[in-house]
Design a protein around this motif. Structure first.
Motif, PDB file in Angstrom:
ATOM      1  N   TRP A 139      -4.526   0.947  -4.612  1.00  0.00           N
ATOM      2  CA  TRP A 139      -3.676   1.875  -5.345  1.00  0.00           C
ATOM      3  C   TRP A 139      -2.197   1.523  -5.341  1.00  0.00           C
ATOM      4  CZ3 TRP A 139      -5.572   5.697  -8.365  1.00  0.00           C
ATOM      5  CH2 TRP A 139      -6.930   6.007  -8.211  1.00  0.00           C
ATOM      6  N   LEU A 140      -1.742   0.770  -4.359  1.00  0.00           N
ATOM      7  CA  LEU A 140      -0.317   0.504  -4.229  1.00  0.00           C
ATOM      8  C   LEU A 140       0.079  -0.810  -4.890  1.00  0.00           C
ATOM      9  CD1 LEU A 140       0.452   1.603  -0.557  1.00  0.00           C
ATOM     10  CD2 LEU A 140       0.297   2.981  -2.651  1.00  0.00           C
ATOM     11  N   LEU A 141       1.275  -0.842  -5.440  1.00  0.00           N
ATOM     12  CA  LEU A 141       1.800  -2.075  -6.018  1.00  0.00           C
ATOM     13  C   LEU A 141       2.055  -3.103  -4.921  1.00  0.00           C
ATOM     14  CD1 LEU A 141       4.436  -0.566  -8.492  1.00  0.00           C
ATOM     15  CD2 LEU A 141       2.217  -1.561  -9.093  1.00  0.00           C
ATOM     16  N   PRO A 142       1.912  -4.398  -5.229  1.00  0.00           N
ATOM     17  CA  PRO A 142       2.232  -5.421  -4.236  1.00  0.00           C
ATOM     18  C   PRO A 142       3.729  -5.461  -3.959  1.00  0.00           C
ATOM     19  CG  PRO A 142       1.819  -6.428  -6.365  1.00  0.00           C
ATOM     20  CD  PRO A 142       1.468  -4.966  -6.511  1.00  0.00           C
ATOM     21  N   ILE A 143       4.090  -5.957  -2.790  1.00  0.00           N
ATOM     22  CA  ILE A 143       5.497  -6.024  -2.407  1.00  0.00           C
ATOM     23  C   ILE A 143       6.303  -6.812  -3.429  1.00  0.00           C
ATOM     24  CG2 ILE A 143       7.095  -6.974  -0.688  1.00  0.00           C
ATOM     25  CD1 ILE A 143       5.092  -6.187   1.474  1.00  0.00           C
TER      26      ILE A 143
END
Length: 287
Positions: A139-143
């Motif tokens: 669910w989270l965007l990559p750094i």
């Protein structure tokens, strides 16, 4: 999980404005914890090899210009920082822990959720939360995208808001915002969230002025409406010093200027500020 080291990630200022908060937070965590604790201070860095690297002049690394604090967007990077393994607790620096953090660390999480956090009717508060790092990967965007997209922080907030199934609600007092209506004995983690009424200002503001720089909060400073919480912070501050903690334990080479939102029109929250009806003029001009 009882033998785990509790991993705590704390967002804080890179120019030594938050030393008092950092000292009190670490002392308060370790004062009550029955498990070993490892704290990672998340601060903007000039080190190109750091996860928190930024070079505003060269437009490299983290883009902070739409953030309200110097660390607002860092919380989304924690699962990847942990290689998408295990759990991790995120906290803002303006927190005093009043209970054993083991209970939050081991808080049950519902199947299909990625984070345990405080929820209410209109928002999820991720200023103190527990990540399931593996589950969060989907669910989270990559750094690499979090750092370069100035809208990434808001995009992630929208993702959480639009997908409430991702949240396991926890007991509200694990993120008690400015005391709410609870007596101190019922507060597990106190988040003195209103940036204008923070207990640390009485120490930090004169210190940073003496040291020749400006505090990152540029809004109006005012008393906190609950003096007993103010006194609680002071007690923990003095206890930390007596236990051998010092502000210099947290001091780093100052990062320097970085872009961020101004707090000139910062309104705090309904807990610390009056809810008296505004005049027509104030409503029209958003003041």
């Amino acid at each position: 999980m009882s033998n785990d080291v509790v991993k705590v990630f704390v967002g804080c200022d890179p120019n030594n404005c938050d030393l008092e908060q950092m000292m009190v937070l670490e002392y308060s965590i370790k004062k009550h914890s029955s498990l070993p604790v490892d704290i990672t201070w998340m601060q903007l860095s000039r080190d190109e090899h750091s996860t928190w690297y930024a070079n505003p002049k060269q437009k490299e690394g983290w883009n902070t210009k739409k953030w309200a604090t110097p660390f607002s967007g860092f919380r989304w990077a924690i699962p990847e920082y942990c290689d998408y393994q295990g759990r991790a607790i995120y906290m803002d620096a303006d927190v005093v822990v009043l209970s054993d953090i083991k209970a939050l660390w081991q808080h049950p999480m519902n199947e299909g959720t990625i984070v345990a956090a405080k929820t209410d009717a209109d928002m999820t508060r991720l200023c103190t939360c527990v990540w399931d790092c593996a589950a969060a990967k989907e669910w989270l965007l990559p750094i690499s995208q979090l750092t370069t997209d100035p809208d990434a922080h808001q995009s992630m907030m929208d993702t959480i808001k639009n997908n409430p199934q991702l949240i396991t609600p926890y007991v509200d007092s694990y993120n008690c915002v400015d005391g709410e209506d609870l007596p101190i004995d019922d507060i597990k983690i106190l988040h003195y969230s209103d940036m204008g009424t923070q207990f640390s200002h009485r120490y930090a503001l004169p210190r940073v002025e003496k040291e020749g720089f400006s505090h990152w909060f540029d809004g109006q400073v005012m008393p906190h409406p609950r003096p007993e919480l103010d006194a609680l912070f002071d007690r923990y501050y003095q206890e930390a010093l007596a236990a051998g903690y010092t502000l210099d334990d947290y001091r780093i080479p100052a990062f320097g200027t970085f872009p961020k939102k101004t707090h000139k029109r910062y309104k705090g929250n309904n807990i610390t500020r009056s809810n008296k009806p505004k005049s027509l003029f104030a409503r029209l001009f958003n003041r």
